[in-house]
Design a protein around this motif. Structure first.
Motif, mmCIF file in Angstrom:
data_model
loop_
_atom_site.group_PDB
_atom_site.id
_atom_site.type_symbol
_atom_site.label_atom_id
_atom_site.label_comp_id
_atom_site.label_asym_id
_atom_site.label_seq_id
_atom_site.Cartn_x
_atom_site.Cartn_y
_atom_site.Cartn_z
ATOM 1 N N TYR A 110 0.908 -1.051 0.096
ATOM 2 C CA TYR A 110 -0.018 -0.152 -0.027
ATOM 3 C C TYR A 110 0.864 1.241 0.009
ATOM 4 C CZ TYR A 110 -3.440 -3.506 1.651
ATOM 5 O OH TYR A 110 -3.929 -4.520 1.967
ATOM 6 N N ILE A 111 0.719 1.990 -1.220
ATOM 7 C CA ILE A 111 1.632 3.457 -0.836
ATOM 8 C C ILE A 111 0.377 4.335 -0.522
ATOM 9 C CG2 ILE A 111 2.474 5.179 -2.453
ATOM 10 C CD1 ILE A 111 2.848 1.772 -3.685
ATOM 11 N N LEU A 112 0.839 4.991 0.573
ATOM 12 C CA LEU A 112 -0.047 5.873 1.453
ATOM 13 C C LEU A 112 0.132 7.342 1.351
ATOM 14 C CD1 LEU A 112 0.292 3.621 4.773
ATOM 15 C CD2 LEU A 112 -1.448 3.448 3.049
ATOM 16 N N ASP A 113 0.893 7.788 0.585
ATOM 17 C CA ASP A 113 1.265 9.293 0.585
ATOM 18 C C ASP A 113 1.958 9.647 -0.681
ATOM 19 O OD1 ASP A 113 1.944 11.923 1.365
ATOM 20 O OD2 ASP A 113 2.659 11.239 3.219
ATOM 21 N N ARG A 114 2.215 10.954 -0.889
ATOM 22 C CA ARG A 114 2.690 11.413 -2.143
ATOM 23 C C ARG A 114 4.102 11.394 -2.027
ATOM 24 N NH1 ARG A 114 -1.170 15.718 -4.698
ATOM 25 N NH2 ARG A 114 -3.305 14.666 -4.508
ATOM 26 N N ARG A 115 4.610 11.612 -0.702
ATOM 27 C CA ARG A 115 6.123 11.762 -0.503
ATOM 28 C C ARG A 115 6.867 10.463 -0.588
ATOM 29 N NH1 ARG A 115 5.061 14.691 4.908
ATOM 30 N NH2 ARG A 115 3.391 12.983 4.734
ATOM 31 N N LEU A 116 8.060 10.488 -0.994
ATOM 32 C CA LEU A 116 9.016 9.271 -0.810
ATOM 33 C C LEU A 116 9.603 9.258 0.509
ATOM 34 C CD1 LEU A 116 10.355 6.826 -2.131
ATOM 35 C CD2 LEU A 116 11.795 8.414 -3.335
ATOM 36 N N ARG A 117 8.880 8.522 1.256
ATOM 37 C CA ARG A 117 9.164 8.193 2.752
ATOM 38 C C ARG A 117 8.851 6.974 3.154
ATOM 39 N NH1 ARG A 117 7.690 13.014 6.460
ATOM 40 N NH2 ARG A 117 6.798 11.401 7.678
ATOM 41 N N SER A 118 9.507 6.240 4.105
ATOM 42 C CA SER A 118 9.445 5.036 4.616
ATOM 43 C C SER A 118 7.938 4.768 5.190
ATOM 44 C CB SER A 118 10.570 4.551 5.549
ATOM 45 O OG SER A 118 10.484 5.397 6.573
ATOM 46 N N ASP A 119 7.450 5.985 5.776
ATOM 47 C CA ASP A 119 6.350 5.809 6.311
ATOM 48 C C ASP A 119 5.047 5.801 5.115
ATOM 49 O OD1 ASP A 119 6.293 8.365 6.130
ATOM 50 O OD2 ASP A 119 5.663 8.901 8.101
ATOM 51 N N ALA A 120 5.312 6.173 3.904
ATOM 52 C CA ALA A 120 4.428 6.243 2.879
ATOM 53 C C ALA A 120 4.099 4.931 2.346
ATOM 54 C CB ALA A 120 4.772 7.257 1.902
ATOM 55 N N LEU A 121 4.620 3.817 2.892
ATOM 56 C CA LEU A 121 4.692 2.439 2.112
ATOM 57 C C LEU A 121 4.335 1.398 3.473
ATOM 58 C CD1 LEU A 121 5.291 0.577 -0.026
ATOM 59 C CD2 LEU A 121 7.578 0.456 0.668
ATOM 60 N N ARG A 122 3.173 0.492 3.369
ATOM 61 C CA ARG A 122 2.803 -0.407 4.105
ATOM 62 C C ARG A 122 2.891 -1.795 3.179
ATOM 63 N NH1 ARG A 122 -2.451 0.236 6.879
ATOM 64 N NH2 ARG A 122 -3.193 -1.103 4.997
ATOM 65 N N VAL A 123 3.598 -2.781 3.919
ATOM 66 C CA VAL A 123 3.644 -4.187 3.195
ATOM 67 C C VAL A 123 3.046 -5.227 4.346
ATOM 68 C CG1 VAL A 123 5.113 -5.726 2.212
ATOM 69 C CG2 VAL A 123 5.444 -3.276 1.675
ATOM 70 N N SER A 124 2.284 -6.029 3.588
ATOM 71 C CA SER A 124 1.951 -7.226 4.340
ATOM 72 C C SER A 124 2.263 -8.525 3.594
ATOM 73 C CB SER A 124 0.292 -7.016 4.515
ATOM 74 O OG SER A 124 0.028 -5.970 5.349
ATOM 75 N N VAL A 125 2.618 -9.490 4.245
ATOM 76 C CA VAL A 125 3.029 -10.727 3.924
ATOM 77 C C VAL A 125 2.483 -11.698 4.327
ATOM 78 C CG1 VAL A 125 5.303 -12.485 3.355
ATOM 79 C CG2 VAL A 125 5.421 -9.960 3.160
ATOM 80 N N PHE A 126 1.770 -12.652 3.606
ATOM 81 C CA PHE A 126 1.068 -13.581 3.889
ATOM 82 C C PHE A 126 1.914 -15.072 3.483
ATOM 83 C CE2 PHE A 126 -1.487 -10.177 3.018
ATOM 84 C CZ PHE A 126 -2.197 -10.007 4.338
ATOM 85 N N ARG A 127 1.710 -16.155 4.433
ATOM 86 C CA ARG A 127 2.431 -17.211 4.123
ATOM 87 C C ARG A 127 1.433 -18.368 4.451
ATOM 88 N NH1 ARG A 127 6.245 -20.597 7.603
ATOM 89 N NH2 ARG A 127 7.267 -21.937 6.265
ATOM 90 N N GLN A 128 1.477 -19.443 3.511
ATOM 91 C CA GLN A 128 0.679 -20.562 3.886
ATOM 92 C C GLN A 128 1.709 -21.696 3.748
ATOM 93 O OE1 GLN A 128 -2.902 -20.572 1.324
ATOM 94 N NE2 GLN A 128 -3.908 -19.573 2.925
ATOM 95 N N VAL A 129 1.470 -22.775 4.565
ATOM 96 C CA VAL A 129 2.020 -23.981 4.417
ATOM 97 C C VAL A 129 1.278 -25.262 4.244
ATOM 98 C CG1 VAL A 129 4.054 -23.780 5.738
ATOM 99 C CG2 VAL A 129 2.187 -24.614 7.152
#
Length: 168
Positions: A110-129
């Motif tokens: 998810y890109i959350l902002d117009r600025r190039l900042r670390s808090d403008a990006l949220r990543v979720s990773v899902f894993r299944q076995v």
């Protein structure tokens, strides 16, 4: 959580890292695909038009174009389920590393902002076995999200620098 449900952010905190390290290495290798040959079709399919940029680094709709492109480039080894450039959401489909038949991964960026900042990006990773022939949700390694986030941010900064902007 079922495979089709929305991320809730309540993933357990202790996991193995080795399988996902292999996943990241496979993504870094990129095989024989030429990324430049993928840019035009991918952008066209996702509705990204170069004329849609507003200012130096923003896509129309309010997300940072460098973060968007960095996320697409970083996650391009996985199949995309959907990507919304205006809303700044990238969802991959399940990706099963070639070396593993009993685990798979899915990523939401998810890109959350117009600025190039670390808090403008949220990543979720899902894993299944796979257990007993069924896919079971399990959490990825603790540092998986931060590793992918770092790769996306690094790629976005590289794209910005390549475009003649200093990284302030």
């Amino acid at each position: 959580m079922t495979p089709r449900s929305q991320p809730t952010g309540s993933l357990p905190s202790v996991f193995r890292f080795a399988p996902f390290a292999a996943l990241l290495l496979l993504g870094a290798c990129g095989g024989s695909r030429d990324p430049s040959s993928l840019a035009a079709p991918r952008n066209h399919l996702m509705g990204v038009d170069r004329s849609a940029t507003g200012g130096d680094d923003q896509l129309q709709g309010g997300v940072n174009a460098y973060l968007w492109r960095g996320a697409l480039d970083t996650l391009s080894f996985m199949p995309f389920a959907s990507a919304d450039a205006v809303g700044g959401v990238i969802l991959t489909d399940w990706y099963q590393p070639p070396a593993s038949t009993d685990e798979r991964f899915k990523i939401a960026a998810y890109i959350l902002d117009r600025r190039l900042r670390s808090d403008a990006l949220r990543v979720s990773v899902f894993r299944q076995v796979r257990q007993g022939g069924e896919w079971v949700d399990t959490a990825p390694a603790n540092n998986t999200v931060s590793d992918i986030t770092t790769r996306i941010l690094s790629r976005a900064r590289q794209l910005r620098a390549d475009n003649g902007h200093s990284d302030n």
